[in-house]
Design a protein around this motif. Structure first.
Motif, PDB file in Angstrom:
ATOM      1  N   THR A  43      24.998  24.197 -12.160  1.00 39.68           N
ATOM      2  CA  THR A  43      25.879  25.072 -11.381  1.00 39.68           C
ATOM      3  C   THR A  43      26.089  26.396 -12.091  1.00 39.68           C
ATOM      4  O   THR A  43      26.045  27.460 -11.470  1.00 39.68           O
ATOM      5  N   LEU A  46      22.804  28.500 -11.863  1.00 34.41           N
ATOM      6  CA  LEU A  46      22.625  29.062 -10.524  1.00 34.41           C
ATOM      7  C   LEU A  46      23.624  30.185 -10.261  1.00 34.41           C
ATOM      8  O   LEU A  46      23.285  31.188  -9.622  1.00 34.41           O
ATOM      9  N   ALA A  47      24.857  30.034 -10.768  1.00 37.22           N
ATOM     10  CA  ALA A  47      25.873  31.082 -10.599  1.00 37.22           C
ATOM     11  C   ALA A  47      25.490  32.352 -11.364  1.00 37.22           C
ATOM     12  O   ALA A  47      25.732  33.464 -10.882  1.00 37.22           O
ATOM     13  N   GLN A  50      23.296  34.191  -9.264  1.00 35.35           N
ATOM     14  CA  GLN A  50      23.903  34.400  -7.948  1.00 35.35           C
ATOM     15  C   GLN A  50      23.107  33.715  -6.845  1.00 35.35           C
ATOM     16  O   GLN A  50      22.757  34.315  -5.829  1.00 35.35           O
ATOM     17  N   VAL A  51      22.818  32.436  -7.066  1.00 32.84           N
ATOM     18  CA  VAL A  51      22.043  31.634  -6.132  1.00 32.84           C
ATOM     19  C   VAL A  51      22.846  30.378  -5.818  1.00 32.84           C
ATOM     20  O   VAL A  51      23.497  29.817  -6.692  1.00 32.84           O
ATOM     21  N   THR A  52      22.791  29.967  -4.559  1.00 29.52           N
ATOM     22  CA  THR A  52      23.409  28.700  -4.183  1.00 29.52           C
ATOM     23  C   THR A  52      22.333  27.635  -4.165  1.00 29.52           C
ATOM     24  O   THR A  52      21.211  27.897  -3.760  1.00 29.52           O
ATOM     25  N   GLU A  53      22.704  26.431  -4.558  1.00 31.38           N
ATOM     26  CA  GLU A  53      21.730  25.343  -4.621  1.00 31.38           C
ATOM     27  C   GLU A  53      21.163  25.071  -3.233  1.00 31.38           C
ATOM     28  O   GLU A  53      21.882  24.910  -2.258  1.00 31.38           O
ATOM     29  N   GLU A  55      19.548  27.100  -1.316  1.00 35.91           N
ATOM     30  CA  GLU A  55      19.417  28.285  -0.469  1.00 35.91           C
ATOM     31  C   GLU A  55      18.757  29.433  -1.229  1.00 35.91           C
ATOM     32  O   GLU A  55      19.197  30.564  -1.171  1.00 35.91           O
ATOM     33  N   ARG A  87      18.332  16.688  -9.506  1.00 36.48           N
ATOM     34  CA  ARG A  87      18.771  17.960  -8.905  1.00 36.48           C
ATOM     35  C   ARG A  87      18.176  19.151  -9.665  1.00 36.48           C
ATOM     36  O   ARG A  87      17.762  20.133  -9.062  1.00 36.48           O
ATOM     37  N   ASN A  91      15.498  21.717  -7.911  1.00 34.16           N
ATOM     38  CA  ASN A  91      15.731  23.158  -7.871  1.00 34.16           C
ATOM     39  C   ASN A  91      14.614  23.918  -8.569  1.00 34.16           C
ATOM     40  O   ASN A  91      14.197  24.980  -8.109  1.00 34.16           O
TER      41      ASN A  91
END
Length: 161
Positions: A43, A46-47, A50-53, A55, A87, A91
């Motif tokens: 998390t 990804l933050a 600036q990416v959402t898991e 998407e 996960r 990703n």
């Protein structure tokens, strides 16, 4: 002859060196946290980008381009740190797919699908890669194998069609 004095001073010197090394090592590790939190680190990574898991899109004109190469490197490092986390591997496979690094994506997906649990997202992406290669038999068998394990996910039925 001062052999006992020499032996005593050598022992004392060795003890002092050993204790100072242990003291320095203890002070250096005092603030370090060795917590096992792969999802928290995923998390956080990804933050940072600036990416959402789930998407991720490296090639949109509407938003500023995400540093997908940097994200791929960060996810590869996480995958080395937590090799059994599905996960993180998924990703990573998605990022590699977006970058056009299909062999790297395929490797991660094959590792995921070799595990004894169902993973519908990995199966759909692996099926897409097989279709891109023209391997219709593999694409169908990947989806069919996942449907045998878990017949519920609608994305598997959509991919099968």
């Amino acid at each position: 002859m001062n052999f006992p004095v020499v032996r005593y001073s050598q022992t004392l010197l060795s003890f002092c060196i050993l204790s100072s090394v242990l003291l320095i090592t203890g002070c250096a590790n005092q603030g370090a946290k060795d917590s096992y939190d792969p999802m928290g680190k995923l998390t956080q990574t990804l933050a940072e980008y600036q990416v959402t898991e789930g998407e991720l899109n490296c090639h949109t004109a509407q938003q500023a381009r995400v540093d997908c190469e940097g994200l791929a490197s960060a996810l590869a490092a996480l995958n080395l740190q937590y090799p059994n986390n599905q996960r993180i591997a998924l990703n990573g496979a998605m990022v590699y797919f977006e970058l056009g690094r299909y062999n790297d994506s395929q490797l991660l997906l094959d590792q995921l699908l070799a595990q004894p649990y169902a993973n519908a997202e990995a199966a759909v992406l692996r099926s897409q890669l097989a279709l891109m290669e023209g391997n219709f038999t593999l694409a169908r068998s990947v989806i069919q194998r996942q449907l045998e394990w878990v017949p519920d996910p609608p994305e598997l039925y959509a991919a099968q069609a």
